[in-house]
Enzyme design. Structure first.
Site, PDB file in Angstrom:
ATOM      1  N   ASN A   1      44.013  44.576  40.374  1.00  0.00           N
ATOM      2  CA  ASN A   1      42.958  45.238  41.238  1.00  0.00           C
ATOM      3  C   ASN A   1      42.420  44.109  42.418  1.00  0.00           C
ATOM      4  O   ASN A   1      42.227  43.159  41.978  1.00  0.00           O
ATOM      5  CB  ASN A   1      41.576  45.433  40.298  1.00  0.00           C
ATOM      6  CG  ASN A   1      41.757  46.693  39.656  1.00  0.00           C
ATOM      7  OD1 ASN A   1      41.647  47.625  39.798  1.00  0.00           O
ATOM      8  ND2 ASN A   1      41.832  46.271  38.038  1.00  0.00           N
TER       9      ASN A   1
ATOM     10  N   CYS B   1      32.220  32.912  34.258  1.00  0.00           N
ATOM     11  CA  CYS B   1      33.385  32.291  33.595  1.00  0.00           C
ATOM     12  C   CYS B   1      33.817  30.936  34.188  1.00  0.00           C
ATOM     13  O   CYS B   1      33.524  30.913  35.284  1.00  0.00           O
ATOM     14  CB  CYS B   1      34.632  33.278  33.626  1.00  0.00           C
ATOM     15  SG  CYS B   1      35.896  32.753  32.542  1.00  0.00           S
TER      16      CYS B   1
ATOM     17  N   CYS C   1      37.153  43.613  36.305  1.00  0.00           N
ATOM     18  CA  CYS C   1      36.122  42.743  35.453  1.00  0.00           C
ATOM     19  C   CYS C   1      35.350  42.211  36.232  1.00  0.00           C
ATOM     20  O   CYS C   1      35.715  41.364  37.377  1.00  0.00           O
ATOM     21  CB  CYS C   1      36.667  41.834  34.582  1.00  0.00           C
ATOM     22  SG  CYS C   1      37.811  42.470  33.384  1.00  0.00           S
TER      23      CYS C   1
ATOM     24  N   GLU D   1      35.566  33.965  29.143  1.00  0.00           N
ATOM     25  CA  GLU D   1      36.764  33.554  28.289  1.00  0.00           C
ATOM     26  C   GLU D   1      36.215  33.477  26.968  1.00  0.00           C
ATOM     27  O   GLU D   1      35.440  32.544  26.383  1.00  0.00           O
ATOM     28  CB  GLU D   1      37.001  32.147  28.800  1.00  0.00           C
ATOM     29  CG  GLU D   1      38.131  31.749  27.889  1.00  0.00           C
ATOM     30  CD  GLU D   1      39.538  32.555  27.354  1.00  0.00           C
ATOM     31  OE1 GLU D   1      39.806  33.265  28.047  1.00  0.00           O
ATOM     32  OE2 GLU D   1      39.776  32.353  26.100  1.00  0.00           O
TER      33      GLU D   1
ATOM     34  N   SER E   1      40.956  38.782  23.933  1.00  0.00           N
ATOM     35  CA  SER E   1      41.868  38.424  25.148  1.00  0.00           C
ATOM     36  C   SER E   1      41.623  36.881  25.646  1.00  0.00           C
ATOM     37  O   SER E   1      40.549  36.849  25.998  1.00  0.00           O
ATOM     38  CB  SER E   1      42.042  39.518  26.208  1.00  0.00           C
ATOM     39  OG  SER E   1      42.751  38.986  27.554  1.00  0.00           O
TER      40      SER E   1
ATOM     41  N   CYS F   1      40.268  31.424  37.281  1.00  0.00           N
ATOM     42  CA  CYS F   1      41.487  32.333  37.797  1.00  0.00           C
ATOM     43  C   CYS F   1      41.069  32.626  39.273  1.00  0.00           C
ATOM     44  O   CYS F   1      40.154  33.539  39.471  1.00  0.00           O
ATOM     45  CB  CYS F   1      41.713  33.335  36.904  1.00  0.00           C
ATOM     46  SG  CYS F   1      42.095  32.725  35.164  1.00  0.00           S
TER      47      CYS F   1
ATOM     48  N   GLU G   1      29.093  43.273  32.540  1.00  0.00           N
ATOM     49  CA  GLU G   1      29.644  44.384  32.482  1.00  0.00           C
ATOM     50  C   GLU G   1      30.449  44.867  31.152  1.00  0.00           C
ATOM     51  O   GLU G   1      30.870  44.105  30.664  1.00  0.00           O
ATOM     52  CB  GLU G   1      30.974  44.465  33.736  1.00  0.00           C
ATOM     53  CG  GLU G   1      30.043  44.333  34.859  1.00  0.00           C
ATOM     54  CD  GLU G   1      31.140  44.261  36.009  1.00  0.00           C
ATOM     55  OE1 GLU G   1      32.312  44.625  35.835  1.00  0.00           O
ATOM     56  OE2 GLU G   1      30.976  43.633  36.921  1.00  0.00           O
TER      57      GLU G   1
ATOM     58  N   CYS H   1      35.371  47.850  26.043  1.00  0.00           N
ATOM     59  CA  CYS H   1      35.902  46.487  26.789  1.00  0.00           C
ATOM     60  C   CYS H   1      34.339  45.655  26.760  1.00  0.00           C
ATOM     61  O   CYS H   1      33.615  46.088  27.712  1.00  0.00           O
ATOM     62  CB  CYS H   1      36.114  46.719  28.142  1.00  0.00           C
ATOM     63  SG  CYS H   1      36.834  45.004  28.750  1.00  0.00           S
TER      64      CYS H   1
HETATM   65  N1  SAH Z   1      39.270  35.402  29.918  1.00  0.00           N
HETATM   66  C1  SAH Z   1      39.939  36.602  29.180  1.00  0.00           C
HETATM   67  C2  SAH Z   1      39.264  37.753  28.947  1.00  0.00           C
HETATM   68  C3  SAH Z   1      38.726  38.287  30.192  1.00  0.00           C
HETATM   69  S1  SAH Z   1      39.830  38.748  31.628  1.00  0.00           S
HETATM   70  C4  SAH Z   1      41.540  36.496  29.673  1.00  0.00           C
HETATM   71  O1  SAH Z   1      41.665  35.605  30.530  1.00  0.00           O
HETATM   72  O2  SAH Z   1      42.361  37.148  29.199  1.00  0.00           O
HETATM   73  C5  SAH Z   1      40.983  40.309  30.863  1.00  0.00           C
HETATM   74  C6  SAH Z   1      41.999  40.446  31.771  1.00  0.00           C
HETATM   75  O3  SAH Z   1      41.898  41.051  33.275  1.00  0.00           O
HETATM   76  C7  SAH Z   1      42.836  39.187  31.828  1.00  0.00           C
HETATM   77  O4  SAH Z   1      44.230  39.561  31.775  1.00  0.00           O
HETATM   78  C8  SAH Z   1      42.763  38.904  33.142  1.00  0.00           C
HETATM   79  O5  SAH Z   1      43.731  37.976  33.837  1.00  0.00           O
HETATM   80  C9  SAH Z   1      42.520  40.369  33.934  1.00  0.00           C
HETATM   81  N2  SAH Z   1      42.205  40.104  35.328  1.00  0.00           N
HETATM   82  C10 SAH Z   1      41.073  39.636  35.846  1.00  0.00           C
HETATM   83  N3  SAH Z   1      40.959  39.929  37.007  1.00  0.00           N
HETATM   84  C11 SAH Z   1      41.940  40.838  37.558  1.00  0.00           C
HETATM   85  C12 SAH Z   1      42.025  41.767  38.565  1.00  0.00           C
HETATM   86  N4  SAH Z   1      41.609  41.579  39.749  1.00  0.00           N
HETATM   87  N5  SAH Z   1      43.459  42.686  38.332  1.00  0.00           N
HETATM   88  C13 SAH Z   1      43.718  42.869  37.158  1.00  0.00           C
HETATM   89  N6  SAH Z   1      43.509  42.302  36.086  1.00  0.00           N
HETATM   90  C14 SAH Z   1      42.610  41.141  36.373  1.00  0.00           C
END
Ligand code: SAH
Length: 354
Positions: free
Chosen positions: A288, A110, A331, A158, A189, A114, A90, A103
């Protein structure tokens, strides 16, 4: 295998042309066509036909296909699901007062796991090459009919788990004679891979760095973000501080606001204690909702209160503008929906871009 020309610098494209028995300036012409968005060699009308034929045999312009596109007519946000031969990722095109931002995804899926993130749910498939990341930029520009002026590597994946390709992509974006983008228009990020943060500060002191923090105590952060077991909060904050000292520049902390999880007064007080005095900015992002996690976002009113509280304490903070209200913004959500059937995408509560 054919060479993806999107992966090459101008000098490398010249060498490629030379290896085909051509004059290097032909390489430069090809490079410039690609930079201007050419999708095929037949468009390169000032090249001899024979050379165009050689290029078809030996090279590709690895632009992804648009598998899906969602546009929010309200704010101009466009979300793309781009397909390569074996994978889909995406990208999100966003309009800001200072220009257009894209973006970009750095991996298919990944490994970081998380718990609130849709990209993690699909598992890890593979790294993207620098050319494939560049392909997202060019394909988004073609589809949107507008130039991209800022890049945030904040899509799926990541970036610091694919540092070689990401750093090549950054160099390609900056390359004079190519896209020639200012380092300061580029942002990466990370979830907090400490040794790579240190390397990044050395190698890209002018590129913006954002760190996904989300919680400030180890036990809770490890529960949300398994990477914390390897690089705990104290080490992460130390690396963040070192980045600001090395570069003289502000670091951004992303803080996804999760209702009842990290948005209570005591959570924010702890955050303030830890960040006070650091050259930083906090970007608050109401989560989200991703069905599988069972976690909910904080409402915007409480988010605004938190921003105020942080700012008052001397830590600049903003709530991320909600873009793409009408589309699956978070994302990995578009891809996840496609993998698991349409019913997931028809929720009435589709929210914004993180
Ligand atoms: N892996 C990197 C970049 C991709 S995620 C990182 O962790 O920074 C980009 C951002 O979106 C990160 O801050 C991540 O924690 C956040 N993110 C992921 N899922 C999300 C969600 N459901 N709602 C809000 N932010 C989210």
């Amino acid at each position: 295998m054919k060479q993806d020309l999107l992966d090459l610098t101008i000098e490398e494209t010249k060498s490629f042309a030379a290896a085909l028995g051509e004059k290097p300036y032909r390489g430069k012409q090809v490079f410039q066509w690609i930079c201007r968005g050419a999708a095929g060699f037949e468009e390169m009308t000032d090249l001899p036909k024979a050379l165009r034929q050689r290029l078809v045999e030996k090279a590709v312009i690895g632009l992804p296909h648009v598998l899906e596109e969602q546009a929010d007519p309200g704010d101009g946000t466009r979300k793309f699901l781009f397909g390569y031969d074996d994978a889909a990722v995406e990208s999100v095109f966003m309009k800001y007062s200072y220009g257009n931002s894209l973006c970009v995804s750095s991996q298919v899926g990944c490994k970081m796991g998380c718990v609130f993130c849709a990209s993690a749910l699909g598992g890890f498939v593979r790294n993207l090459t620098a050319g494939e990341m560049m392909g997202q930029v060019l394909a988004a520009e073609r589809a949107a009919g507008e130039a991209v002026n800022h890049i945030v590597i904040m899509g799926m994946g990541e970036p610091f788990d694919n540092y070689g390709n990401v750093s090549r992509f950054l160099r390609l974006l900056h390359e004079p004679g190519g896209r020639n983008m200012s380092w300061r228009h580029l942002t990466v990020s990370t979830c907090g891979i400490v040794p790579v943060m240190q390397r990044f500060a050395e190698e890209f002191p002018q590129v913006n760095l954002a760190v996904s923090l989300h919680r400030i105590d180890d036990e809770q952060r490890s529960r949300l973000m398994p990477v914390n077991r390897r690089y705990p909060v104290a080490e992460l904050l130390e690396a963040a501080r070192a980045y600001t000292e090395k570069t003289g520049r502000r670091i951004t902390f992303e803080y996804a606001l999760i209702r009842g999880e990290n948005d209570r007064p005591r959570d924010i007080e702890a955050l303030i204690r830890s960040l006070r005095g650091m050259l930083c900015h906090v970007n608050l992002i109401p989560l989200n909702r991703v069905e599988e996690s069972g976690l909910d976002g904080t409402d915007r009113e409480r988010a605004a209160q938190i921003a105020q509280q942080l700012t008052k304490a001397g830590i600049p903070a903003t709530v991320r503008r909600q873009l793409g209200r009408e589309i699956d913004g978070a994302c990995g959500q578009l891809r996840l929906r496609r993998q698991t059937g349409p019913e997931r995408g028809t929720r009435p509560d589709k929210k914004s871009t993180p």
